[in-house]
Design an enzyme around this catalytic site. Structure first.
Site, PDB file in Angstrom:
ATOM      1  CG  ASP A  82      45.012  28.751  47.384  1.00  0.00           C
ATOM      2  OD1 ASP A  82      44.316  28.052  48.140  1.00  0.00           O
ATOM      3  OD2 ASP A  82      44.789  29.961  47.179  1.00  0.00           O
ATOM      4  CG  HIS A  83      48.029  29.690  50.810  1.00  0.00           C
ATOM      5  ND1 HIS A  83      48.201  30.142  49.523  1.00  0.00           N
ATOM      6  CD2 HIS A  83      47.438  30.706  51.483  1.00  0.00           C
ATOM      7  CE1 HIS A  83      47.743  31.386  49.432  1.00  0.00           C
ATOM      8  NE2 HIS A  83      47.271  31.740  50.604  1.00  0.00           N
ATOM      9  N   GLY A 117      40.581  29.438  48.559  1.00  0.00           N
ATOM     10  CA  GLY A 117      39.798  29.982  49.659  1.00  0.00           C
ATOM     11  C   GLY A 117      38.322  30.067  49.310  1.00  0.00           C
ATOM     12  CB  THR A 118      36.479  32.191  47.115  1.00  0.00           C
ATOM     13  OG1 THR A 118      37.409  32.367  46.032  1.00  0.00           O
ATOM     14  CG2 THR A 118      36.743  33.243  48.183  1.00  0.00           C
ATOM     15  N   GLY A 119      37.222  29.284  45.819  1.00  0.00           N
ATOM     16  CA  GLY A 119      36.961  28.539  44.583  1.00  0.00           C
ATOM     17  C   GLY A 119      36.906  29.454  43.371  1.00  0.00           C
ATOM     18  N   GLY A 149      38.942  32.194  42.388  1.00  0.00           N
ATOM     19  CA  GLY A 149      40.202  32.439  41.675  1.00  0.00           C
ATOM     20  C   GLY A 149      40.601  31.229  40.844  1.00  0.00           C
ATOM     21  CG  HIS A 198      21.968  21.320  32.304  1.00  0.00           C
ATOM     22  ND1 HIS A 198      20.940  22.220  32.466  1.00  0.00           N
ATOM     23  CD2 HIS A 198      21.435  20.100  32.556  1.00  0.00           C
ATOM     24  CE1 HIS A 198      19.824  21.557  32.809  1.00  0.00           C
ATOM     25  NE2 HIS A 198      20.113  20.278  32.874  1.00  0.00           N
ATOM     26  CG  ASN A 199      27.071  23.980  32.513  1.00  0.00           C
ATOM     27  OD1 ASN A 199      26.966  24.048  33.733  1.00  0.00           O
ATOM     28  ND2 ASN A 199      26.246  24.606  31.705  1.00  0.00           N
ATOM     29  NE  ARG A 243      17.281  20.964  27.739  1.00  0.00           N
ATOM     30  CZ  ARG A 243      17.261  19.990  28.638  1.00  0.00           C
ATOM     31  NH1 ARG A 243      17.288  18.718  28.222  1.00  0.00           N
ATOM     32  NH2 ARG A 243      17.248  20.253  29.922  1.00  0.00           N
ATOM     33  NE  ARG A 296      20.613  24.959  24.903  1.00  0.00           N
ATOM     34  CZ  ARG A 296      19.510  24.532  25.510  1.00  0.00           C
ATOM     35  NH1 ARG A 296      19.573  23.989  26.710  1.00  0.00           N
ATOM     36  NH2 ARG A 296      18.344  24.656  24.919  1.00  0.00           N
ATOM     37  NE  ARG A 327      40.913  31.580  53.403  1.00  0.00           N
ATOM     38  CZ  ARG A 327      41.869  32.341  52.838  1.00  0.00           C
ATOM     39  NH1 ARG A 327      41.549  33.247  51.929  1.00  0.00           N
ATOM     40  NH2 ARG A 327      43.129  32.179  53.184  1.00  0.00           N
TER      41      ARG A 327
HETATM   42  C1  RB5 Z   1      44.205  33.188  49.161  1.00  0.00           C
HETATM   43  O1  RB5 Z   1      44.264  34.063  50.232  1.00  0.00           O
HETATM   44  C2  RB5 Z   1      42.944  33.426  48.360  1.00  0.00           C
HETATM   45  O2  RB5 Z   1      43.020  34.639  47.688  1.00  0.00           O
HETATM   46  C3  RB5 Z   1      42.690  32.298  47.388  1.00  0.00           C
HETATM   47  O3  RB5 Z   1      42.684  31.096  48.075  1.00  0.00           O
HETATM   48  C4  RB5 Z   1      41.387  32.321  46.628  1.00  0.00           C
HETATM   49  O4  RB5 Z   1      40.299  32.461  47.483  1.00  0.00           O
HETATM   50  C5  RB5 Z   1      41.311  33.199  45.465  1.00  0.00           C
HETATM   51  O5  RB5 Z   1      40.310  33.239  44.757  1.00  0.00           O
END
Ligand code: RB5
Length: 152
Positions: A11-12, A69-71, A73, A101-102, A135, A139, A112
């Site tokens: 995303d952005h 931003g966080t991975g 979402g 494993h997965n 194994r 799973r 971020r």
């Molecule tokens: C965008 O602002 C942010 O919400 C998105 O990149 C992400 O971190 C969501 O999980």
């Protein structure tokens, strides 16, 4: 790379890091499909996750990389798709272990959260590691069965 054909999306918030990771992979001869987004204009990460997963579900690509931003979402959205096992990672040990494993087929991370250097170590670890099988097979089969399960 063990996996040399990859679908990638962001995303952005992940756009700048995705462009860097694309260059990193292209230099190593990895074939890439970029499902967007294509600028820092605000967009909706579920749409991108959906487009990426469709390219794996079709069998066209064995694995993918999603950056927001966080991975988090991206991984939440990807894991709603049948046959997709997405792992949100922030270091290489987990990125390798989730292949072993997965049998994860999507690596997610946050622009971020990690910088370019750490992102490259995760991408290397993920794309160079085979599933260990043995194994872990029943799973992973149990994970996949949740796609059809009423336990959901
Ligand atoms: C965008 O602002 C942010 O919400 C998105 O990149 C992400 O971190 C969501 O999980």
């Amino acid at each position: 790379m063990l996996y040399n054909k990859i679908v990638i999306g962001c995303d952005h918030a992940g756009f700048a890091l995705k462009e860097q990771i694309k260059q990193y992979l292209e230099k190593q001869g990895v074939e890439l499909l970029d499902v967007g987004c294509y600028s820092t204009d605000a967009c909706s990460y579920p749409d991108i996750a959906h487009a990426l997963c469709a390219n794996i579900q079709s069998g066209e690509f064995p694995a993918g990389i999603l950056i927001c931003g966080t991975g988090i979402g991206m991984s939440m959205c990807a894991n709603k798709h049948r046959g997709i096992r997405a792992a949100c990672c922030s270091e290489a040990f987990s990125a390798r272990a989730t292949r072993m494993h997965n049998d994860a087929n999507v690596l997610c991370f946050g622009a971020r959260v990690v910088g370019y250097g750490v992102a490259c170590t995760m991408v290397d670890a993920f794309l160079n590691q085979e599933f260990e099988g043995e194994r872990h097979v029943p799973r992973v089969a149990a994970i996949n069965a949740l796609d059809e399960s009423e336990k959901q």
